[in-house]
Design a protein around this motif. Structure first.
Motif, PDB file in Angstrom:
ATOM      1  N   ARG A  16       0.835  -1.199   0.000  1.00 45.29           N
ATOM      2  CA  ARG A  16       0.000   0.000   0.000  1.00 45.29           C
ATOM      3  C   ARG A  16       0.873   1.253   0.000  1.00 45.29           C
ATOM      4  NH1 ARG A  16      -3.103  -3.467  -0.685  1.00 45.29           N
ATOM      5  NH2 ARG A  16      -5.092  -3.938   0.319  1.00 45.29           N
ATOM      6  N   PRO A  17       0.356   2.378  -0.556  1.00 40.83           N
ATOM      7  CA  PRO A  17       1.066   3.648  -0.382  1.00 40.83           C
ATOM      8  C   PRO A  17       1.159   3.992   1.102  1.00 40.83           C
ATOM      9  CG  PRO A  17      -0.639   3.828  -2.072  1.00 40.83           C
ATOM     10  CD  PRO A  17      -0.860   2.526  -1.372  1.00 40.83           C
ATOM     11  N   ASN A  18       2.302   4.501   1.524  1.00 42.07           N
ATOM     12  CA  ASN A  18       2.495   4.813   2.942  1.00 42.07           C
ATOM     13  C   ASN A  18       3.485   5.964   3.062  1.00 42.07           C
ATOM     14  OD1 ASN A  18       2.566   4.785   5.717  1.00 42.07           O
ATOM     15  ND2 ASN A  18       3.924   3.009   5.860  1.00 42.07           N
ATOM     16  N   HIS A  19       2.960   7.167   3.108  1.00 43.20           N
ATOM     17  CA  HIS A  19       3.833   8.332   3.208  1.00 43.20           C
ATOM     18  C   HIS A  19       3.099   9.459   3.930  1.00 43.20           C
ATOM     19  CE1 HIS A  19       1.428   9.811  -0.138  1.00 43.20           C
ATOM     20  NE2 HIS A  19       1.812   8.779  -0.869  1.00 43.20           N
ATOM     21  N   PRO A  20       3.824  10.470   4.419  1.00 43.56           N
ATOM     22  CA  PRO A  20       3.176  11.617   5.079  1.00 43.56           C
ATOM     23  C   PRO A  20       2.238  12.343   4.128  1.00 43.56           C
ATOM     24  CG  PRO A  20       5.550  11.598   5.494  1.00 43.56           C
ATOM     25  CD  PRO A  20       5.292  10.572   4.430  1.00 43.56           C
ATOM     26  N   THR A  21       1.443  13.225   4.683  1.00 48.76           N
ATOM     27  CA  THR A  21       0.525  14.049   3.903  1.00 48.76           C
ATOM     28  C   THR A  21       1.300  14.861   2.860  1.00 48.76           C
ATOM     29  OG1 THR A  21      -0.956  14.250   5.797  1.00 48.76           O
ATOM     30  CG2 THR A  21      -1.210  15.877   4.031  1.00 48.76           C
ATOM     31  N   VAL A  22       0.753  14.930   1.659  1.00 48.47           N
ATOM     32  CA  VAL A  22       1.368  15.712   0.592  1.00 48.47           C
ATOM     33  C   VAL A  22       0.961  17.177   0.744  1.00 48.47           C
ATOM     34  CG1 VAL A  22       1.519  16.067  -1.901  1.00 48.47           C
ATOM     35  CG2 VAL A  22       1.419  13.741  -0.969  1.00 48.47           C
ATOM     36  N   VAL A  23       1.949  18.052   0.773  1.00 49.70           N
ATOM     37  CA  VAL A  23       1.739  19.493   0.913  1.00 49.70           C
ATOM     38  C   VAL A  23       2.117  20.155  -0.409  1.00 49.70           C
ATOM     39  CG1 VAL A  23       2.439  21.582   2.153  1.00 49.70           C
ATOM     40  CG2 VAL A  23       2.232  19.397   3.383  1.00 49.70           C
ATOM     41  N   VAL A  24       1.319  21.145  -0.824  1.00 56.85           N
ATOM     42  CA  VAL A  24       1.590  21.882  -2.060  1.00 56.85           C
ATOM     43  C   VAL A  24       1.868  23.347  -1.716  1.00 56.85           C
ATOM     44  CG1 VAL A  24       0.753  22.453  -4.363  1.00 56.85           C
ATOM     45  CG2 VAL A  24      -0.042  20.360  -3.244  1.00 56.85           C
ATOM     46  N   ASP A  25       2.998  23.839  -2.196  1.00 57.86           N
ATOM     47  CA  ASP A  25       3.301  25.263  -2.029  1.00 57.86           C
ATOM     48  C   ASP A  25       3.886  25.799  -3.339  1.00 57.86           C
ATOM     49  OD1 ASP A  25       5.973  24.427  -2.092  1.00 57.86           O
ATOM     50  OD2 ASP A  25       6.159  24.460   0.089  1.00 57.86           O
ATOM     51  N   ASP A  26       4.431  27.004  -3.334  1.00 57.78           N
ATOM     52  CA  ASP A  26       4.945  27.603  -4.564  1.00 57.78           C
ATOM     53  C   ASP A  26       6.139  26.850  -5.135  1.00 57.78           C
ATOM     54  OD1 ASP A  26       3.013  29.554  -4.472  1.00 57.78           O
ATOM     55  OD2 ASP A  26       4.303  31.011  -3.419  1.00 57.78           O
ATOM     56  N   VAL A  27       6.852  26.127  -4.290  1.00 57.69           N
ATOM     57  CA  VAL A  27       8.030  25.381  -4.747  1.00 57.69           C
ATOM     58  C   VAL A  27       7.627  24.099  -5.466  1.00 57.69           C
ATOM     59  CG1 VAL A  27      10.139  24.209  -3.991  1.00 57.69           C
ATOM     60  CG2 VAL A  27       9.431  26.354  -2.900  1.00 57.69           C
ATOM     61  N   GLY A  28       6.515  23.488  -5.029  1.00 62.76           N
ATOM     62  CA  GLY A  28       6.055  22.230  -5.613  1.00 62.76           C
ATOM     63  C   GLY A  28       5.394  21.377  -4.560  1.00 62.76           C
ATOM     64  N   VAL A  29       5.377  20.066  -4.782  1.00 65.42           N
ATOM     65  CA  VAL A  29       4.819  19.145  -3.792  1.00 65.42           C
ATOM     66  C   VAL A  29       5.934  18.628  -2.895  1.00 65.42           C
ATOM     67  CG1 VAL A  29       2.831  18.436  -5.168  1.00 65.42           C
ATOM     68  CG2 VAL A  29       4.983  17.194  -5.413  1.00 65.42           C
ATOM     69  N   ARG A  30       5.575  18.376  -1.644  1.00 66.73           N
ATOM     70  CA  ARG A  30       6.502  17.797  -0.681  1.00 66.73           C
ATOM     71  C   ARG A  30       5.695  17.046   0.363  1.00 66.73           C
ATOM     72  NH1 ARG A  30       6.289  20.901   4.015  1.00 66.73           N
ATOM     73  NH2 ARG A  30       5.410  23.000   3.728  1.00 66.73           N
ATOM     74  N   TYR A  31       6.401  16.273   1.180  1.00 66.77           N
ATOM     75  CA  TYR A  31       5.759  15.599   2.297  1.00 66.77           C
ATOM     76  C   TYR A  31       5.796  16.498   3.528  1.00 66.77           C
ATOM     77  CZ  TYR A  31       5.964  11.306  -0.448  1.00 66.77           C
ATOM     78  OH  TYR A  31       5.796  10.359  -1.420  1.00 66.77           O
ATOM     79  N   ALA A  32       4.707  16.476   4.301  1.00 59.77           N
ATOM     80  CA  ALA A  32       4.636  17.280   5.522  1.00 59.77           C
ATOM     81  C   ALA A  32       5.776  16.900   6.464  1.00 59.77           C
ATOM     82  CB  ALA A  32       3.286  17.061   6.220  1.00 59.77           C
ATOM     83  N   GLY A  33       6.352  17.927   7.095  1.00 57.21           N
ATOM     84  CA  GLY A  33       7.408  17.677   8.070  1.00 57.21           C
ATOM     85  C   GLY A  33       8.805  17.758   7.518  1.00 57.21           C
ATOM     86  N   GLY A  34       8.962  18.216   6.287  1.00 55.64           N
ATOM     87  CA  GLY A  34      10.305  18.305   5.711  1.00 55.64           C
ATOM     88  C   GLY A  34      10.338  19.219   4.515  1.00 55.64           C
ATOM     89  N   GLU A  35      11.542  19.472   4.015  1.00 51.89           N
ATOM     90  CA  GLU A  35      11.734  20.327   2.847  1.00 51.89           C
ATOM     91  C   GLU A  35      11.795  19.473   1.580  1.00 51.89           C
ATOM     92  OE1 GLU A  35      14.784  23.367   3.106  1.00 51.89           O
ATOM     93  OE2 GLU A  35      14.938  22.987   5.266  1.00 51.89           O
ATOM     94  N   ARG A  36      11.222  19.995   0.523  1.00 53.08           N
ATOM     95  CA  ARG A  36      11.185  19.270  -0.749  1.00 53.08           C
ATOM     96  C   ARG A  36      12.579  18.876  -1.223  1.00 53.08           C
ATOM     97  NH1 ARG A  36       8.656  18.282  -5.651  1.00 53.08           N
ATOM     98  NH2 ARG A  36      10.021  18.629  -7.452  1.00 53.08           N
ATOM     99  N   ARG A  37      13.554  19.754  -1.084  1.00 51.03           N
ATOM    100  CA  ARG A  37      14.891  19.481  -1.609  1.00 51.03           C
ATOM    101  C   ARG A  37      15.553  18.285  -0.938  1.00 51.03           C
ATOM    102  NH1 ARG A  37      19.029  22.310   1.433  1.00 51.03           N
ATOM    103  NH2 ARG A  37      18.110  23.410   3.208  1.00 51.03           N
ATOM    104  N   HIS A  38      15.102  17.948   0.270  1.00 43.97           N
ATOM    105  CA  HIS A  38      15.645  16.778   0.957  1.00 43.97           C
ATOM    106  C   HIS A  38      14.841  15.507   0.670  1.00 43.97           C
ATOM    107  CE1 HIS A  38      18.402  19.351   2.988  1.00 43.97           C
ATOM    108  NE2 HIS A  38      17.483  19.948   3.736  1.00 43.97           N
ATOM    109  N   GLN A  39      13.692  15.646  -0.005  1.00 46.40           N
ATOM    110  CA  GLN A  39      12.779  14.521  -0.201  1.00 46.40           C
ATOM    111  C   GLN A  39      12.763  13.990  -1.626  1.00 46.40           C
ATOM    112  OE1 GLN A  39       9.048  16.232   1.018  1.00 46.40           O
ATOM    113  NE2 GLN A  39       9.481  16.030   3.198  1.00 46.40           N
TER     114      GLN A  39
END
Length: 212
Positions: A16-39
């Motif tokens: 099954r898919p298993n990941h934190p909530t997907v957050v959308v901001d001006d930079v793009g999509v990322r997982y909640a609790g971290g920065e996109r560039r590290h993910q």
């Protein structure tokens, strides 16, 4: 008769898919609790779905496990055993088994696919024993392969926009907003491999069924 062992890349019922909530901001999509560039995937700069589960459940033939597919496609590993398949002498390249959508190609052809390569031994076993391959699969040899994009869920500020969207790596703007599921390969200069058991019959079946 040899038993058919499920390919390593086949999705199992307990995955099954298993990941934190997907957050959308001006930079793009990322997982909640971290920065996109590290993910993001460091090779392709895209956020990739995370899956979990023991992978011991019933195999869903014809459906690829996203995490295994990504690894196999990226490293050109056999979809069945995850080992490095042989390459045909003389420059014909690696072996792929493709769905019938390639049946109407003009050969040699450039084909986009999420399917990883396969060892000849496992290709012959699959063509002999796998019912899902009887409805229109082709065997092709490919001298050149390049990752060109992803298939995944496209987001905007309001949430998911569309699933199973093809986003090419050249489309940098949309690439920032996709949660990638599968890596897409472009098989360049692909030619039919008619030496495999049943390949001719499979090719004719695909054309007869009007696959595109």
């Amino acid at each position: 008769m040899k038993p058919l062992i499920a390919p390593a890349a086949a999705l199992r019922a307990d995955r099954r898919p298993n990941h934190p909530t997907v957050v959308v901001d001006d930079v793009g999509v990322r997982y909640a609790g971290g920065e996109r560039r590290h993910q993001v995937d460091q090779d392709f700069g895209v956020l990739v779905e995370r899956w979990s589960g023991p992978a011991t459940g019933i195999p869903q033939y014809g459906v690829l496990d996203p995490e295994v597919q990504w690894k196999a496609a990226d490293r050109r590993l056999c979809a069945h055993c995850l080992d490095s398949p042989e390459r045909e002498p003389g420059g014909a390249g690696g072996l792929w088994l493709l769905r019938g959508e390639a049946a109407q190609c003009v050969w040699p052809a450039d084909i986009r696919t999420t399917t990883p390569p396969i060892c000849r031994e496992h290709a012959e076993l699959a063509l002999e024993r796998c019912a899902t391959l009887r409805g229109g699969y082709l065997a092709v040899r490919v001298p050149e392969v390049e990752p060109v994009g992803v298939i995944g869920t496209l987001y905007d500020k309001g949430g998911p926009v569309s699933a199973d969207e093809l986003i090419l790596f050249t489309d940098a703007e949309r690439l920032r907003f996709v949660l990638a599921r599968y890596l897409v390969l472009e098989l360049r200069g692909a030619v039919l491999d008619r030496t495999l058991t049943g390949t001719r019959d499979v090719s004719r079946a695909a054309q007869r069924d009007g696959a595109t």
